[in-house]
Design a protein around this motif. Sequence first.
Motif, PDB file in Angstrom:
ATOM      1  N   TYR A   1     -96.341 -10.047  64.632  1.00  0.00           N
ATOM      2  CA  TYR A   1     -97.168  -9.306  63.696  1.00  0.00           C
ATOM      3  C   TYR A   1     -98.434 -10.100  63.448  1.00  0.00           C
ATOM      4  O   TYR A   1     -98.438 -11.330  63.518  1.00  0.00           O
ATOM      5  CB  TYR A   1     -96.446  -9.173  62.341  1.00  0.00           C
ATOM      6  CG  TYR A   1     -95.409  -8.076  62.295  1.00  0.00           C
ATOM      7  CD1 TYR A   1     -94.074  -8.364  62.548  1.00  0.00           C
ATOM      8  CD2 TYR A   1     -95.755  -6.783  61.950  1.00  0.00           C
ATOM      9  CE1 TYR A   1     -93.115  -7.368  62.487  1.00  0.00           C
ATOM     10  CE2 TYR A   1     -94.804  -5.777  61.885  1.00  0.00           C
ATOM     11  CZ  TYR A   1     -93.485  -6.077  62.152  1.00  0.00           C
ATOM     12  OH  TYR A   1     -92.534  -5.100  62.085  1.00  0.00           O
ATOM     13  N   ASN A   2     -99.522  -9.415  63.108  1.00  0.00           N
ATOM     14  CA  ASN A   2    -100.712 -10.170  62.705  1.00  0.00           C
ATOM     15  C   ASN A   2    -100.528 -10.586  61.239  1.00  0.00           C
ATOM     16  O   ASN A   2     -99.571 -10.215  60.578  1.00  0.00           O
ATOM     17  CB  ASN A   2    -101.976  -9.336  62.911  1.00  0.00           C
ATOM     18  CG  ASN A   2    -102.032  -8.147  61.973  1.00  0.00           C
ATOM     19  OD1 ASN A   2    -101.021  -7.752  61.409  1.00  0.00           O
ATOM     20  ND2 ASN A   2    -103.223  -7.602  61.806  1.00  0.00           N
ATOM     21  N   ARG A   3    -101.486 -11.330  60.745  1.00  0.00           N
ATOM     22  CA  ARG A   3    -101.284 -11.928  59.424  1.00  0.00           C
ATOM     23  C   ARG A   3    -101.196 -10.883  58.311  1.00  0.00           C
ATOM     24  O   ARG A   3    -100.434 -11.035  57.373  1.00  0.00           O
ATOM     25  CB  ARG A   3    -102.421 -12.898  59.139  1.00  0.00           C
ATOM     26  CG  ARG A   3    -102.109 -13.734  57.942  1.00  0.00           C
ATOM     27  CD  ARG A   3    -103.125 -14.800  57.688  1.00  0.00           C
ATOM     28  NE  ARG A   3    -103.213 -14.963  56.241  1.00  0.00           N
ATOM     29  CZ  ARG A   3    -104.132 -14.412  55.488  1.00  0.00           C
ATOM     30  NH1 ARG A   3    -105.099 -13.706  56.035  1.00  0.00           N
ATOM     31  NH2 ARG A   3    -104.110 -14.568  54.184  1.00  0.00           N
ATOM     32  N   GLU A   4    -101.987  -9.826  58.422  1.00  0.00           N
ATOM     33  CA  GLU A   4    -101.930  -8.812  57.366  1.00  0.00           C
ATOM     34  C   GLU A   4    -100.699  -7.943  57.464  1.00  0.00           C
ATOM     35  O   GLU A   4    -100.354  -7.245  56.527  1.00  0.00           O
ATOM     36  CB  GLU A   4    -103.153  -7.886  57.444  1.00  0.00           C
ATOM     37  CG  GLU A   4    -104.358  -8.405  56.729  1.00  0.00           C
ATOM     38  CD  GLU A   4    -105.220  -9.234  57.642  1.00  0.00           C
ATOM     39  OE1 GLU A   4    -105.313  -8.870  58.822  1.00  0.00           O
ATOM     40  OE2 GLU A   4    -105.762 -10.254  57.196  1.00  0.00           O
ATOM     41  N   GLY A   5    -100.105  -7.926  58.633  1.00  0.00           N
ATOM     42  CA  GLY A   5     -98.897  -7.121  58.768  1.00  0.00           C
ATOM     43  C   GLY A   5     -99.183  -5.681  59.115  1.00  0.00           C
ATOM     44  O   GLY A   5     -98.296  -4.838  59.024  1.00  0.00           O
TER      45      GLY A   5
ATOM     46  N   SER B   1     -91.143 -20.392  59.233  1.00  0.00           N
ATOM     47  CA  SER B   1     -91.175 -19.660  57.976  1.00  0.00           C
ATOM     48  C   SER B   1     -92.627 -19.363  57.646  1.00  0.00           C
ATOM     49  O   SER B   1     -93.540 -19.917  58.242  1.00  0.00           O
ATOM     50  CB  SER B   1     -90.555 -20.498  56.868  1.00  0.00           C
ATOM     51  OG  SER B   1     -91.405 -21.575  56.549  1.00  0.00           O
ATOM     52  N   SER B   2     -92.844 -18.503  56.669  1.00  0.00           N
ATOM     53  CA  SER B   2     -94.214 -18.063  56.412  1.00  0.00           C
ATOM     54  C   SER B   2     -95.091 -19.194  55.899  1.00  0.00           C
ATOM     55  O   SER B   2     -96.305 -19.150  56.053  1.00  0.00           O
ATOM     56  CB  SER B   2     -94.204 -16.911  55.406  1.00  0.00           C
ATOM     57  OG  SER B   2     -93.414 -17.281  54.297  1.00  0.00           O
ATOM     58  N   ASP B   3     -94.508 -20.223  55.301  1.00  0.00           N
ATOM     59  CA  ASP B   3     -95.329 -21.336  54.849  1.00  0.00           C
ATOM     60  C   ASP B   3     -95.151 -22.566  55.727  1.00  0.00           C
ATOM     61  O   ASP B   3     -95.534 -23.662  55.348  1.00  0.00           O
ATOM     62  CB  ASP B   3     -94.972 -21.672  53.388  1.00  0.00           C
ATOM     63  CG  ASP B   3     -93.520 -22.093  53.257  1.00  0.00           C
ATOM     64  OD1 ASP B   3     -92.760 -21.989  54.267  1.00  0.00           O
ATOM     65  OD2 ASP B   3     -93.122 -22.522  52.172  1.00  0.00           O
ATOM     66  N   TRP B   4     -94.612 -22.388  56.878  1.00  0.00           N
ATOM     67  CA  TRP B   4     -94.420 -23.438  57.880  1.00  0.00           C
ATOM     68  C   TRP B   4     -93.541 -24.578  57.403  1.00  0.00           C
ATOM     69  O   TRP B   4     -93.486 -25.626  58.041  1.00  0.00           O
ATOM     70  CB  TRP B   4     -95.767 -24.067  58.309  1.00  0.00           C
ATOM     71  CG  TRP B   4     -96.660 -23.130  59.013  1.00  0.00           C
ATOM     72  CD1 TRP B   4     -96.511 -22.648  60.250  1.00  0.00           C
ATOM     73  CD2 TRP B   4     -97.849 -22.558  58.485  1.00  0.00           C
ATOM     74  NE1 TRP B   4     -97.552 -21.829  60.549  1.00  0.00           N
ATOM     75  CE2 TRP B   4     -98.390 -21.729  59.485  1.00  0.00           C
ATOM     76  CE3 TRP B   4     -98.527 -22.665  57.263  1.00  0.00           C
ATOM     77  CZ2 TRP B   4     -99.556 -21.003  59.319  1.00  0.00           C
ATOM     78  CZ3 TRP B   4     -99.690 -21.946  57.097  1.00  0.00           C
ATOM     79  CH2 TRP B   4    -100.191 -21.125  58.099  1.00  0.00           C
TER      80      TRP B   4
ATOM     81  N   ILE C   1     -87.266 -15.567  60.161  1.00  0.00           N
ATOM     82  CA  ILE C   1     -86.989 -15.818  58.754  1.00  0.00           C
ATOM     83  C   ILE C   1     -87.752 -14.796  57.926  1.00  0.00           C
ATOM     84  O   ILE C   1     -88.934 -14.551  58.187  1.00  0.00           O
ATOM     85  CB  ILE C   1     -87.462 -17.236  58.366  1.00  0.00           C
ATOM     86  CG1 ILE C   1     -86.876 -18.267  59.318  1.00  0.00           C
ATOM     87  CG2 ILE C   1     -87.094 -17.546  56.930  1.00  0.00           C
ATOM     88  CD1 ILE C   1     -87.354 -19.667  59.069  1.00  0.00           C
ATOM     89  N   SER C   2     -87.079 -14.217  56.943  1.00  0.00           N
ATOM     90  CA  SER C   2     -87.765 -13.225  56.124  1.00  0.00           C
ATOM     91  C   SER C   2     -88.781 -13.908  55.224  1.00  0.00           C
ATOM     92  O   SER C   2     -88.480 -14.931  54.610  1.00  0.00           O
ATOM     93  CB  SER C   2     -86.743 -12.467  55.265  1.00  0.00           C
ATOM     94  OG  SER C   2     -87.408 -11.774  54.235  1.00  0.00           O
ATOM     95  N   PRO C   3     -89.994 -13.365  55.132  1.00  0.00           N
ATOM     96  CA  PRO C   3     -90.993 -13.981  54.268  1.00  0.00           C
ATOM     97  C   PRO C   3     -90.777 -13.646  52.801  1.00  0.00           C
ATOM     98  O   PRO C   3     -91.393 -14.233  51.935  1.00  0.00           O
ATOM     99  CB  PRO C   3     -92.320 -13.387  54.768  1.00  0.00           C
ATOM    100  CG  PRO C   3     -91.953 -12.185  55.552  1.00  0.00           C
ATOM    101  CD  PRO C   3     -90.522 -12.251  55.916  1.00  0.00           C
ATOM    102  N   LEU C   4     -89.923 -12.688  52.535  1.00  0.00           N
ATOM    103  CA  LEU C   4     -89.806 -12.198  51.175  1.00  0.00           C
ATOM    104  C   LEU C   4     -88.505 -12.631  50.507  1.00  0.00           C
ATOM    105  O   LEU C   4     -88.500 -13.168  49.417  1.00  0.00           O
ATOM    106  CB  LEU C   4     -89.891 -10.662  51.203  1.00  0.00           C
ATOM    107  CG  LEU C   4     -89.921  -9.966  49.858  1.00  0.00           C
ATOM    108  CD1 LEU C   4     -91.144 -10.388  49.089  1.00  0.00           C
ATOM    109  CD2 LEU C   4     -89.929  -8.463  50.068  1.00  0.00           C
ATOM    110  N   LEU C   5     -87.404 -12.405  51.177  1.00  0.00           N
ATOM    111  CA  LEU C   5     -86.101 -12.705  50.582  1.00  0.00           C
ATOM    112  C   LEU C   5     -85.456 -13.863  51.335  1.00  0.00           C
ATOM    113  O   LEU C   5     -85.931 -14.271  52.381  1.00  0.00           O
ATOM    114  CB  LEU C   5     -85.175 -11.483  50.661  1.00  0.00           C
ATOM    115  CG  LEU C   5     -85.654 -10.235  49.935  1.00  0.00           C
ATOM    116  CD1 LEU C   5     -84.680  -9.103  50.190  1.00  0.00           C
ATOM    117  CD2 LEU C   5     -85.759 -10.490  48.448  1.00  0.00           C
TER     118      LEU C   5
END
Lengths: 328, 670
Positions: A18-22, A202-205, A242-246
Amino acid sequence: MRPILMKGHERPLTFLKYNREGDLLFSCAKDHTPNVWFADNGERLGTYKGHNGAVWCCDVSRDSMCLITGSADQSVKLWNVQTGAQLYSFSFDSPARSVDFSVGNKLAVITTDPFMEQTAAIHVKRIAEDPSDQTSESVLTIKAPNGRQRINRAVWGPLNRTIISAGEDAVVRIWDSETGKLLKESEKETGHQKPITSLSKSSDWSHFITGSLDKSAKLWDSRTMTLIKTYVTERPVNACDISPLLDHVVLGGGQDASNVTTTDRRAGKFEAKFFHKILQEEIGGVKGHFGPINALAFNPDGRSFSSGGEDGYVRLHHFDPDYFNIKM
Amino acid sequence: MAEVEATADRLGIDLSGVDWDSIHLPPGEDFGITSDDDQDLLRDDPLEFETGLQNVIVVDNLPIVPPEKFEKLEGVVRKIYSQIGTIKEDGLWMPLNPDTQKTLGYCFIEYTTQQEAELAREKTNGYKLDRSHIFSVNLFDDFDKYMKVPDEWTPAEIKPYEAKENLQHWLTDEKARDQFVIRAGTDTEVLWNDPRQMKPELVYRRAYWTDSFVQWSPLGTYLATVHRQGAAVWGGATAFNRLQRYAHPQVKLIDFSPGEKYLVTYSSHEPSNPRDTHRVVLNIFDVRSGKVMRDFKGNADEFATGGTGGVAAVSWPVFRWGGGKDDKYFARIGKNIISVYESETFTLIDKKSLRVENVMDFTWSPTDPILALFVPELGGGNQPARVSLVQIPSKEELRQKNLFSVSDCKMYWQSNGDYLAVKVDRYTKTKKSTYTGFELFRIKERDIPIEVLELENKNDKIVAFAWEPKGHRFAVIHGDSPRPDISFYTMRSGHSTGRVSKLTTLKGKQANALYWSPAGRFIILAGLKGFNGQLEFYNVDELETMATGEHFMATDIEWDPTGRYVSTSVTSVHEMENGFNIWSFNGKLLYRIPRDHFYQDREKRKKQQEEWDRWVKEWKRLQEEEKVYRQKLRDGEASDDEEEEYEAKEVEVEEVLEVTEEIVAYDFDQ
């Protein structure tokens, strides 16, 4: 959740991003042409024509302007995302397996497979702001310690100081990105026992997950490479995210080739398994693919995910409200 | 020493007068102080002492022979005994009378294992070598035992009567709930089935309660567990105390008699000679006292059902109980015989077994002492197959029917013993395929009339058959296709009460098993395993479906004894989705319990969460530290975006939690 089926590839899928904005989803497959889709409704935007071999991996820049793809035709190409035009092509002496942009998109790390006399290697290339300035000079080249073993994924560590690689020898390694020195390796006993097929940050590396043919996936800290969690399934793992949200991770996999004839012939049985990230327990699965799952990606907003399978389909799933209420 | 003196003072003993040398401690390792745990076991079952001679047998009453005949006698003896087991090197010793140089008339034989020695003893004790020499065989250790029998008889102690817990307490539960037991992982739990609260309530739980499995006794009074050293039964209102223990090393299977008076335990042991069949040991215990009423030892062959000539396996239960709830008779099948024992004396009725050539299978009537036997076809059709009904104890044949061209048959009794259905697979004239029919015996009517029933489509394969408990109907699943048909028949039809007639046929059902409610009237048509757990709740009185349900991957279905509830469960075939569902009799799903997740350890979870939170804190900290660098890498572009990123995320999460609906009011006049 009702999945959206996207049939854009004639051959098995290899990677999804996915791109960064999703809002965009890039898919790579063995059929030489990566596709780009709208991530909410699955409508295809376009294709990138130019490769002559299976496209193994891709990455997209932070501003979603530039796409980099690595292919078995021994080249890595840069594309304009919007127009589909090829901006530049790096050529190598062996198939390119994995690509990843650095933070800031100034560098890219590329791995190449062992091929004839060539050993597996990790290359770092500079990416110029202006495509016309692009050169193919390598900033750094690291030769894999186990030359005949493929390196399946190599990604940048936080702050681009390190490169993390994982491959067929089942070992995860951290390299210094300036000097190319090996900083750390995963332990033999606690690490994977069979080839590592996939690696996802993960979304924050801060942590990343590796999936392996030994039917497990492991969660590691990106800076110290401490093994934090292990998730065990019954199938070899081909893809993970990895889920970025949960606090969830998703694993997808396939069948050992030897078991193919004895598998359940019911269609649509290959599933993406969701695990609770912290408790390491399976919480559910999403069935639907007709063949082993090779690629998985969560949308950066965490509300949907997509899976790509051996059957050539990309399935886009938007989560039901129930998903967000899962209690353990 | 000070303690001893203090005690002596207290008891009034003068220590100086004690002659220390005259004190003898009781012999034995434990100095006469028995430990509580071992007490019962040791008393009931004196295990072999480690003399090392338990593999040795003594064979007496051998002919007394001079040295010339010595070798010949030894050869004969060796030949007889090596057939039973492997005699150890130099294991055969025939002592000689030093004066006459003739044999003393007995010999010692040492085997490699104790089981072989015991087997040899059983087989050859009483063996007639010739008219005047009948072997008398004993285990070497037994001599020791017999010699120790005291000369005086001491009367057995009578234990004072202890009021035991009311074992039937569960019947009087106010809410009329039933108990059920489940095993998951290492825990075993007994729970109340409480449908009104939509969840079960734990009565008792114990980890490692059993080594392999648990079983309720037929009337629900006891819960039996199986362990390495034997079986045990537990019971009680809430506490589930251990009521009794039954020593039987390596017990594998257990079976209660229907009236709960006796417990049969079975174990099978590896033979030392791999070509031999397994050794089987069966014990019958009286449930309440724990005493062994009778034991059976032998080769697996003796206990196998008349096999089809291949590897004969022991089918469980070996002993089938008959004569209703009194547990009066039990029988087992052997090669060409059926041995019927009565439980007063635990001996064969009339001291001999019922001899039936080639008998293949037998079943008891559930209520009356009647046996149904099946003898297959012989001689390529010359002797037809036969089904007979035999009355016990008179051994009188009540009814018999010859059947022709039979390839196989199976017997099904109705729960009240009113009817017997014999499913007969017959060859067609060309002998290439089989078709199935039923012989229906009306047991309670005079002369036991028999009716033949064939399905409309004769070539349909019968998948399942079940009588309605306490009723007069039965259901059959037949057909070859993946969706077979189900037919219901009644033995009593409206116009003529003597003929079986069909009630209805349901076509194209995804079912492969039938589960009647124990009270009759309702049935579950279930598609287990391959059919993904499709369930259909059917009312046979009204001949209509009450409800359908599904329990994916269900492997077992069980009704509660009253017929009010059904449980469908997935046992550990799959690692995921283990658990069970409880339904009401008419198909409403009451509640479900997934096993893996239900009783997870709270402590462990808390720990894992805490550990994770520590990581997250660390990461956040590092993230903050590194923010500056990241900005630089992105040419200063990062900061705003990143903050936006985080904020955006938070907002999103909130959105998820607060789902609000707004009804926009329209002004229709516009």
